[in-house]
Design a protein around this motif. Structure first.
Motif, PDB file in Angstrom:
ATOM      1  N   ILE A 159      10.808   8.469  -4.229  1.00  0.00           N
ATOM      2  CA  ILE A 159       9.976   7.853  -3.203  1.00  0.00           C
ATOM      3  C   ILE A 159      10.808   6.883  -2.361  1.00  0.00           C
ATOM      4  N   LEU A 160      10.259   6.492  -1.230  1.00  0.00           N
ATOM      5  CA  LEU A 160      10.906   5.548  -0.322  1.00  0.00           C
ATOM      6  C   LEU A 160      10.154   4.226  -0.353  1.00  0.00           C
ATOM      7  N   GLY A 161      10.892   3.114  -0.457  1.00  0.00           N
ATOM      8  CA  GLY A 161      10.274   1.796  -0.406  1.00  0.00           C
ATOM      9  C   GLY A 161      10.600   1.103   0.914  1.00  0.00           C
ATOM     10  N   ILE A 162       9.596   0.509   1.544  1.00  0.00           N
ATOM     11  CA  ILE A 162       9.798  -0.224   2.797  1.00  0.00           C
ATOM     12  C   ILE A 162       9.269  -1.642   2.640  1.00  0.00           C
ATOM     13  N   PHE A 163      10.133  -2.634   2.860  1.00  0.00           N
ATOM     14  CA  PHE A 163       9.718  -4.027   2.875  1.00  0.00           C
ATOM     15  C   PHE A 163       9.713  -4.491   4.338  1.00  0.00           C
ATOM     16  N   ASP A 164       8.525  -4.710   4.863  1.00  0.00           N
ATOM     17  CA  ASP A 164       8.385  -5.246   6.212  1.00  0.00           C
ATOM     18  C   ASP A 164       8.559  -6.757   6.110  1.00  0.00           C
ATOM     19  N   LEU A 165       9.697  -7.256   6.572  1.00  0.00           N
ATOM     20  CA  LEU A 165      10.045  -8.664   6.392  1.00  0.00           C
ATOM     21  C   LEU A 165       9.812  -9.511   7.638  1.00  0.00           C
ATOM     22  N   ARG A 166       9.144  -8.959   8.618  1.00  0.00           N
ATOM     23  CA  ARG A 166       8.834  -9.733   9.813  1.00  0.00           C
ATOM     24  C   ARG A 166       7.834 -10.835   9.460  1.00  0.00           C
ATOM     25  N   TYR A 218       0.840  -1.201   0.000  1.00  0.00           N
ATOM     26  CA  TYR A 218       0.000   0.000   0.000  1.00  0.00           C
ATOM     27  C   TYR A 218       0.871   1.247   0.000  1.00  0.00           C
ATOM     28  N   ILE A 219       0.254   2.383  -0.319  1.00  0.00           N
ATOM     29  CA  ILE A 219       0.933   3.674  -0.217  1.00  0.00           C
ATOM     30  C   ILE A 219       0.528   4.297   1.103  1.00  0.00           C
ATOM     31  N   HIS A 220       1.522   4.627   1.894  1.00  0.00           N
ATOM     32  CA  HIS A 220       1.269   5.199   3.217  1.00  0.00           C
ATOM     33  C   HIS A 220       0.622   6.582   3.084  1.00  0.00           C
ATOM     34  N   ASP A 221      -0.251   6.901   4.038  1.00  0.00           N
ATOM     35  CA  ASP A 221      -0.968   8.177   3.991  1.00  0.00           C
ATOM     36  C   ASP A 221      -0.061   9.379   4.217  1.00  0.00           C
ATOM     37  N   PHE A 222       1.058   9.163   4.914  1.00  0.00           N
ATOM     38  CA  PHE A 222       1.955  10.272   5.257  1.00  0.00           C
ATOM     39  C   PHE A 222       3.298  10.141   4.538  1.00  0.00           C
ATOM     40  N   LEU A 223       3.966  11.274   4.356  1.00  0.00           N
ATOM     41  CA  LEU A 223       5.329  11.295   3.830  1.00  0.00           C
ATOM     42  C   LEU A 223       6.298  10.962   4.951  1.00  0.00           C
ATOM     43  N   ASP A 224       7.522  10.556   4.611  1.00  0.00           N
ATOM     44  CA  ASP A 224       8.531  10.359   5.654  1.00  0.00           C
ATOM     45  C   ASP A 224       9.121  11.718   6.034  1.00  0.00           C
ATOM     46  N   ILE A 225      10.087  11.738   6.931  1.00  0.00           N
ATOM     47  CA  ILE A 225      10.619  13.024   7.420  1.00  0.00           C
ATOM     48  C   ILE A 225      11.368  13.789   6.333  1.00  0.00           C
ATOM     49  N   ILE A 256       3.164   2.466  -7.627  1.00  0.00           N
ATOM     50  CA  ILE A 256       4.253   3.370  -8.006  1.00  0.00           C
ATOM     51  C   ILE A 256       3.676   4.664  -8.563  1.00  0.00           C
ATOM     52  N   GLU A 257       2.701   4.530  -9.454  1.00  0.00           N
ATOM     53  CA  GLU A 257       2.048   5.711 -10.030  1.00  0.00           C
ATOM     54  C   GLU A 257       1.390   6.553  -8.939  1.00  0.00           C
ATOM     55  N   LYS A 258       0.747   5.889  -8.005  1.00  0.00           N
ATOM     56  CA  LYS A 258       0.066   6.594  -6.920  1.00  0.00           C
ATOM     57  C   LYS A 258       1.080   7.334  -6.044  1.00  0.00           C
ATOM     58  N   ALA A 259       2.193   6.674  -5.749  1.00  0.00           N
ATOM     59  CA  ALA A 259       3.240   7.309  -4.940  1.00  0.00           C
ATOM     60  C   ALA A 259       3.801   8.542  -5.628  1.00  0.00           C
ATOM     61  N   LEU A 260       4.059   8.433  -6.938  1.00  0.00           N
ATOM     62  CA  LEU A 260       4.606   9.566  -7.687  1.00  0.00           C
ATOM     63  C   LEU A 260       3.626  10.731  -7.742  1.00  0.00           C
ATOM     64  N   SER A 261       2.338  10.411  -7.736  1.00  0.00           N
ATOM     65  CA  SER A 261       1.327  11.478  -7.763  1.00  0.00           C
ATOM     66  C   SER A 261       1.295  12.259  -6.456  1.00  0.00           C
ATOM     67  N   LYS A 262       1.893  11.695  -5.409  1.00  0.00           N
ATOM     68  CA  LYS A 262       1.915  12.345  -4.097  1.00  0.00           C
ATOM     69  C   LYS A 262       3.198  13.140  -3.857  1.00  0.00           C
ATOM     70  N   PRO A 272       7.063  10.267  -0.599  1.00  0.00           N
ATOM     71  CA  PRO A 272       5.959   9.306  -0.533  1.00  0.00           C
ATOM     72  C   PRO A 272       6.521   7.918  -0.208  1.00  0.00           C
ATOM     73  N   VAL A 273       5.722   7.088   0.450  1.00  0.00           N
ATOM     74  CA  VAL A 273       6.219   5.816   0.963  1.00  0.00           C
ATOM     75  C   VAL A 273       5.401   4.641   0.421  1.00  0.00           C
ATOM     76  N   LEU A 274       6.094   3.720  -0.247  1.00  0.00           N
ATOM     77  CA  LEU A 274       5.498   2.474  -0.722  1.00  0.00           C
ATOM     78  C   LEU A 274       5.882   1.370   0.259  1.00  0.00           C
ATOM     79  N   VAL A 275       4.865   0.748   0.869  1.00  0.00           N
ATOM     80  CA  VAL A 275       5.102  -0.283   1.882  1.00  0.00           C
ATOM     81  C   VAL A 275       4.697  -1.648   1.337  1.00  0.00           C
TER      82      VAL A 275
END
Length: 261
Positions: free
Chosen positions: A173-180, A121-128, A159-165, A132-135
């Motif tokens: 943009i920043l990509g985060i892979f939660d690998l837990r 998903y694309i996170h609702d908030f930007l990072d610091i 990706i398109e959605k993140a770039l629009s933000k 835009p953040v793709l999770v």
């Protein structure tokens, strides 16, 4: 006897200060002129690429993200270090890919079924850093269950959605892979390769950094196989903990929901 005129001690400092001020103004003007010249040169190259595409690839679509999109042309020129031939080559492939993949037809509704899995998903908030953040939540990805084509469409849509933000003045943009919780059943060599290739060929220099969060041993073994195929993007990967993400990339209020615990 010749008279010696003594000047006040403030004369020389004032004179030096005036010279310094004039020098500063000259440097600022020179800098502005240099930027303007660079901008003019860039625009000439954009027009050169645009004309070349019109003559040699007139069958390509035009309009936004098409052969006459000057912003897109400039971005690919920057990526190819303003080499016109290389920019044209990479740009034509990107435009054809967008056409074949039907990127413009991707909507929330068209990816709804696979998006409901919560795997990305694309996170609702930007990072610091105002990116835009793709999770991606790796433990929710099951390649043997889901259609690979659906996963790819979701990837491109996000990706398109993140770039629009992207805020004004920001480009990556920043990509985060939660690998837990990642296990062998979540490993997907094809999908991870597709993701990085899409960024490399069709969205060059749009991915600022990728965070691999709390990667288990089984993922690190998988990564050794994938890493050589990812070219320069492999260097943008950072292995880190969820705590590091919390402290270095977000505030308490803007942290992605899956990283709150």
């Amino acid at each position: 006897m010749a008279m010696v005129r003594v000047y006040p001690t403030t004369t020389l400092p004032r004179f030096a200060s005036t010279l310094s001020l004039r020098k500063t103004k000259f440097m600022v003007k020179s800098s502005n002129l240099q930027l303007q010249m660079q901008s003019n040169d860039s625009h000439k190259l954009v027009l050169e690429v645009k004309e070349k595409l019109e003559k040699e690839y007139h069958s390509l679509p035009f309009g936004r993200n098409g052969r006459d999109d000057e912003d897109m042309i400039l971005w690919f020129l920057k990526d190819r270090k303003f080499d016109v031939e290389e920019a044209v080559s990479k740009l034509t492939k990107a435009i054809k890919w967008r056409q074949d993949f039907e990127v413009s037809n991707l909507t929330e509704e068209s990816v709804e079924d696979v998006a409901q899995t919560g795997k990305a998903y694309i996170h609702d908030f930007l990072d610091i850093n105002d990116r835009p953040v793709l999770v991606v939540v790796a433990a929710k990805h099951f390649p043997k269950v889901h259609d690979p084509a659906d996963d790819e469409r979701l990837c491109v849509f996000l990706i398109e959605k993140a770039l629009s933000k992207l805020p004004t003045g920001k480009e990556e943009i920043l990509g985060i892979f939660d690998l837990r919780g990642f296990g062998t059943e979540n490993a997907d060599f094809k999908y991870l390769t597709f993701l990085f290739e899409v960024f490399y060929y069709y969205y060059p220099k749009r991915l600022s950094q990728v965070l691999f969060v709390d990667a288990p041993f089984v993922f690190k073994q998988f990564w050794r196989l994938v890493k050589p195929l990812l070219k320069s993007y492999a260097s943008q990967v950072r292995f880190c903990s969820a705590e590091t993400v919390r402290k270095e990339y977000f505030t308490e209020e803007t942290l992605p929901p899956n990283l709150r615990d």
